[in-house]
Motif scaffolding. Structure first.
Motif, short mmCIF file in Angstrom:
data_model
loop_
_atom_site.label_atom_id
_atom_site.label_comp_id
_atom_site.label_asym_id
_atom_site.label_seq_id
_atom_site.Cartn_x
_atom_site.Cartn_y
_atom_site.Cartn_z
N ASN A 112 -3.75 3.20 1.42
CA ASN A 112 -3.16 2.56 0.25
C ASN A 112 -4.01 1.38 -0.21
O ASN A 112 -4.51 0.62 0.60
N THR A 113 -4.15 1.24 -1.53
CA THR A 113 -4.86 0.12 -2.13
C THR A 113 -3.86 -0.96 -2.48
O THR A 113 -2.88 -0.72 -3.19
N SER A 114 -4.12 -2.19 -2.01
CA SER A 114 -3.20 -3.28 -2.31
C SER A 114 -3.22 -3.58 -3.81
O SER A 114 -4.24 -3.44 -4.48
N THR A 115 -2.08 -4.00 -4.32
CA THR A 115 -1.91 -4.24 -5.75
C THR A 115 -2.88 -5.29 -6.29
O THR A 115 -3.30 -5.22 -7.45
N ASP A 116 -3.27 -6.24 -5.45
CA ASP A 116 -4.22 -7.27 -5.91
C ASP A 116 -5.65 -6.76 -5.92
O ASP A 116 -6.57 -7.49 -6.30
N GLY A 117 -5.87 -5.51 -5.50
CA GLY A 117 -7.19 -4.91 -5.53
C GLY A 117 -8.11 -5.34 -4.41
O GLY A 117 -9.29 -4.98 -4.40
N LYS A 118 -7.60 -6.09 -3.42
CA LYS A 118 -8.46 -6.63 -2.38
C LYS A 118 -8.73 -5.65 -1.23
O LYS A 118 -9.82 -5.66 -0.65
N TYR A 119 -7.74 -4.81 -0.91
CA TYR A 119 -7.84 -4.08 0.36
C TYR A 119 -7.53 -2.59 0.21
O TYR A 119 -6.66 -2.20 -0.57
N PHE A 144 3.54 -2.34 -1.74
CA PHE A 144 3.30 -3.75 -2.04
C PHE A 144 4.28 -4.27 -3.09
O PHE A 144 4.76 -3.52 -3.94
N ASP A 145 4.54 -5.58 -3.04
CA ASP A 145 5.48 -6.17 -3.99
C ASP A 145 4.81 -7.03 -5.06
O ASP A 145 5.50 -7.60 -5.91
N GLY A 146 3.50 -7.17 -5.02
CA GLY A 146 2.82 -8.00 -6.02
C GLY A 146 2.89 -9.48 -5.73
O GLY A 146 2.38 -10.30 -6.50
N ARG A 147 3.51 -9.85 -4.60
CA ARG A 147 3.62 -11.26 -4.22
C ARG A 147 2.85 -11.53 -2.92
O ARG A 147 3.11 -12.54 -2.26
N ALA A 178 7.33 1.07 -3.70
CA ALA A 178 7.94 -0.06 -4.40
C ALA A 178 7.68 0.07 -5.90
O ALA A 178 6.70 0.68 -6.32
N SER A 179 8.57 -0.50 -6.69
CA SER A 179 8.48 -0.36 -8.14
C SER A 179 7.14 -0.88 -8.67
O SER A 179 6.73 -2.00 -8.37
N LEU A 180 6.46 0.00 -9.41
CA LEU A 180 5.17 -0.28 -10.06
C LEU A 180 4.08 -0.68 -9.07
O LEU A 180 3.08 -1.31 -9.46
N CYS A 181 4.22 -0.30 -7.80
CA CYS A 181 3.35 -0.84 -6.75
C CYS A 181 1.92 -0.32 -6.83
O CYS A 181 1.03 -0.91 -6.22
N GLU A 182 1.66 0.75 -7.55
CA GLU A 182 0.29 1.26 -7.63
C GLU A 182 -0.46 0.71 -8.83
O GLU A 182 -1.58 1.12 -9.12
N THR A 183 0.16 -0.21 -9.53
CA THR A 183 -0.44 -0.76 -10.74
C THR A 183 -0.59 -2.27 -10.61
O THR A 183 -0.08 -2.90 -9.68
N SER A 184 -1.26 -2.85 -11.58
CA SER A 184 -1.43 -4.31 -11.61
C SER A 184 -0.15 -5.02 -12.02
O SER A 184 -0.10 -6.25 -12.03
N ALA A 221 2.90 -4.58 -10.48
CA ALA A 221 3.90 -4.51 -9.41
C ALA A 221 4.89 -5.65 -9.54
O ALA A 221 4.51 -6.82 -9.62
N ASP A 222 6.20 -5.31 -9.57
CA ASP A 222 7.20 -6.34 -9.86
C ASP A 222 8.09 -6.69 -8.67
O ASP A 222 8.95 -7.57 -8.77
N GLY A 223 7.93 -5.99 -7.54
CA GLY A 223 8.64 -6.38 -6.33
C GLY A 223 10.15 -6.39 -6.44
O GLY A 223 10.81 -7.26 -5.88
N LYS A 224 10.72 -5.41 -7.15
CA LYS A 224 12.18 -5.36 -7.29
C LYS A 224 12.81 -4.36 -6.32
O LYS A 224 13.76 -4.70 -5.61
N TRP A 225 12.31 -3.13 -6.32
CA TRP A 225 12.95 -2.07 -5.54
C TRP A 225 11.94 -1.37 -4.64
O TRP A 225 10.76 -1.26 -4.99
#
Length: 634
Positions: free
Chosen positions: A325-332, A381-384, A432-438, A440-444
């Motif tokens: 999995n690629t982290s939402t922040d694009g780092k890992y 990921f939750d984007g946070r 997680a909601s929108l987790c594969e995109t930039s 990601a909103d960390g809701k569900w």
């Protein structure tokens, strides 16, 4: 497992799972969430769940915030759910036969299935939505078929499959992910199993140099295979970075073994990283081969005599990794250990130096290896800055902080694990909601658990599985919904409802039924007007319109043994007024939605009178929407 781990601890009275859950929570979460001694009480769990459940109630007349697309597993379909209500909205047949819509029966669907229409099964695993600039664009959803080595594309405006591609030279397409930026040019997919080349029965030795599997790239628009890359070992799951340069895939069978013991022999397997522009450069320069009858360019990405290929690098990770999995922040890139209690964090910013030869050891790109629990399979990921990983053996989802895990890898004493939540049971994928995109909103978060055991009414030896919805909007994860599911929804994906734009009725110029329109034109038929029978030797084509509550033709006559093609155009312009066509005792069934043309072909092999009727309830006089086929003896 030690005695201290297996049963309740003598000093604390906590089970191993309870101890892990207690030790994994930060003091801030403890203070905020009603925890006693680091452990949530029954009352506090109930209160947290009740509060979170208020968020998932979608009242009559209201709409869900997200579309969820679930793989239908062994059913070979995609299921559409509303989130957070978890209500099933629609099923999209893809690799299966569906009598309600006629998928696999109609001429339009069989044209899309192509030669693979002979397969009546499918095994869907990984649904993914096309992107532009790292955000869902709502154009397509792609899904794999592991059972028959296929990739399908679903148009999200009509929520029907419009292209299916069989991947050559391979067996079992498993992991699938899309290019994220600048747009989805490629669909990347892993062929899991190693086979001999050529696979003609003369060689069965998997350790032979001509036994291998391939990494595959499919052009998202044409759905043709753009290129393939030969790899060492096998391939499992894959993902791409946010630059458009690197993809990565896990390998759990570096041994090239065919048995369980052999596949677990090595203490480390690897993540293979692909430099996609380098692959394109090799092909442009003509440095590729082809295999068998396929004309797809194939680049060799294996190590030769200890030297790296220009298109790949192999990064050792603990044994038998699974999810990538690629982290939402694009780092890992994060590889999940499966047979190791760890995940491996690969710093994407260090990969250019690895390919340039500036790093001596491929492990130099590893910047974290947090110990999470037993059986880590997938991470979201939750984007946070937090990651969430499923622990299959522990039946838990663990929340952990990536930067703190990186600091811990350097030797700093920091508790990167924030919480462990019991799920029921044996979770595989999570999303997680929108987790594969930039965005990601960390809701569900949805945990897709393989076993349900005692969660629902018993259904015999075959149990449903269990999808669980978890609120991750605060410091503490809160389980708010159980949902039984059938035949293994393997993975899911969520998009905001504004990102999916669907049609209310069909466009008469839609390419979905273009082959049928071309056939009608050749016969001199105006589909929107004509109700005619065309006889062409032993072939009979019956053209009719439909408008609630009547067909344009209420009877037609053919001879026994005729090949009959029925073409129906629905002239209703009103949203949700769909018709059906069923020819009794002939295995014939199809759907015709407003403004759609559908056709189906069968053999009139039984002399006599045969009724046809509308199968989709369309009108107060729906039961009277019938007709008859009269078959004269040969």
């Amino acid at each position: 497992m030690s005695d201290k781990q297996s049963d309740k601890d003598e000093k604390t009275g906590l089970s191993r799972r309870g101890f892990l859950g207690a030790s994994a929570l930060t003091s801030a979460a403890v203070a905020a969430s009603g925890l006693v001694g680091g452990v949530m009480t029954r009352d506090s769990w109930a209160a947290a769940a009740k509060e979170a459940q208020q968020k998932i109630h979608v009242a009559p007349g209201e709409l869900d915030e997200y579309y969820g697309f679930w793989s239908g597993g062994h059913q070979g379909e995609v299921r559409v759910l509303g989130i957070p209500s978890m209500r099933e909205l629609m099923r999209i047949p893809v690799f299966n036969v569906d009598s309600a819509t006629g998928w696999g029966l109609t001429n339009e669907s069989r044209h899309i299935l192509g030669d693979s229409a002979k397969f009546l099964n499918g095994d869907c695993h990984h649904p993914h939505i096309s992107m532009t600039d790292g955000k869902y664009d709502g154009k397509y959803l792609f899904i794999n078929d592991k059972a028959n080595s296929r990739v399908a594309r679903i148009r999200l405006d009509i929520m029907k499959c419009d292209k299916i591609t069989t991947i050559p030279n391979v067996q079992a397409i498993h992991g699938l992910r899309l290019q994220k930026v600048p747009y989805t040019k490629y669909v990347f997919c892993n062929a899991e199993f190693i086979i001999p080349h050529p696979n003609d029965g003369k060689v069965f030795d998997l350790e032979d140099e001509n036994s291998f599997t391939l990494y595959n790239a499919v052009d998202a628009e044409t759905m043709e295979v753009a290129f393939q890359v030969i790899v060492d070992g096998n391939l499992d799951n894959t993902d791409m970075d946010y630059t458009g340069r690197f993809t990565a895939a896990t390998c759990y069978n570096s041994e090239k073994a065919f048995d369980l013991g052999g596949m677990m022999r090595n203490e480390r397997d690897w993540v293979v990283v692909f430099d996609i522009p380098a692959v394109e450069k090799e092909i442009k320069a003509g440095r590729f081969i082809t295999l068998g009858d396929s004309k797809v360019p194939v680049v060799d990405g294996r190590k030769k005599d200890g030297k790296d290929s220009v298109v790949t690098r192999y990064i050792p990770v603990p044994k038998n990794p699974h999810g990538l999995n690629t982290s939402t922040d694009g780092k890992y890139f994060i590889a999940n250990g499966k047979l190791s209690p760890t995940c491996t964090m690969i710093d994407i910013d260090l990969l250019p130096d690895l390919f340039a030869g500036k790093l001596k050891d491929p492990r130099d790109v590893v910047v974290g290896e947090p110990e999470l629990g037993l059986g880590p399979l997938h991470t979201t990921f939750d984007g946070r800055g937090n990651a969430y990983t499923t622990l299959f053996i522990d039946s838990q989802v663990v929340k952990w902080n990536m930067e703190e895990a990186r600091r811990a890898y350097k030797g700093e004493k920091v508790n990167y694990i924030k919480q462990k939540l019991d799920v029921h049971y044996q979770p595989g994928h999570l999303h997680a909601s929108l987790c594969e995109t930039s965005e990601a909103d960390g809701k569900w978060l949805v945990a897709l658990s393989k076993f349900s055991k005692d969660r629902f009414l018993p259904t015999g030896p075959l149990h449903p599985e269990n999808d669980q919805l978890i609120d991750i909007s605060g410091d503490v994860m809160k389980l708010v919904h159980d949902g039984p599911t059938f035949a293994e929804p393997h993975d899911c994906i969520m998009a905001r409802r504004d990102q999916i734009k669907t049609r209310k009725i069909w466009d008469r110029n839609d390419p979905f039924f273009a082959p049928t329109v071309a056939m009608a034109k050749k016969d001199g038929i105006k589909l929107e007007e004509d109700n005619k029978v065309i006889r062409d030797g032993n072939k009979v084509r019956v053209y009719m319109t439909s408008m609630a509550p009547a067909y344009g033709l209420t009877e037609f006559k053919v001879k026994q043994g005729n090949e009959v093609t029925v073409v129906i155009t629905n002239m209703d312009q009103i949203e949700d007024v769909s018709h059906g066509f069923v020819m009794v005792n002939h295995g014939v069934s199809m759907e015709i939605s407003p403004n759609q043309t559908s056709s189906i072909t069968f053999i009139a092999d039984k002399p006599g009178l045969h009724w046809y009727y509308c199968s989709w309830f369309c009108h107060a006089l729906h039961m009277e929407m019938v007709g008859r086929m009269m078959v004269e003896p040969a």
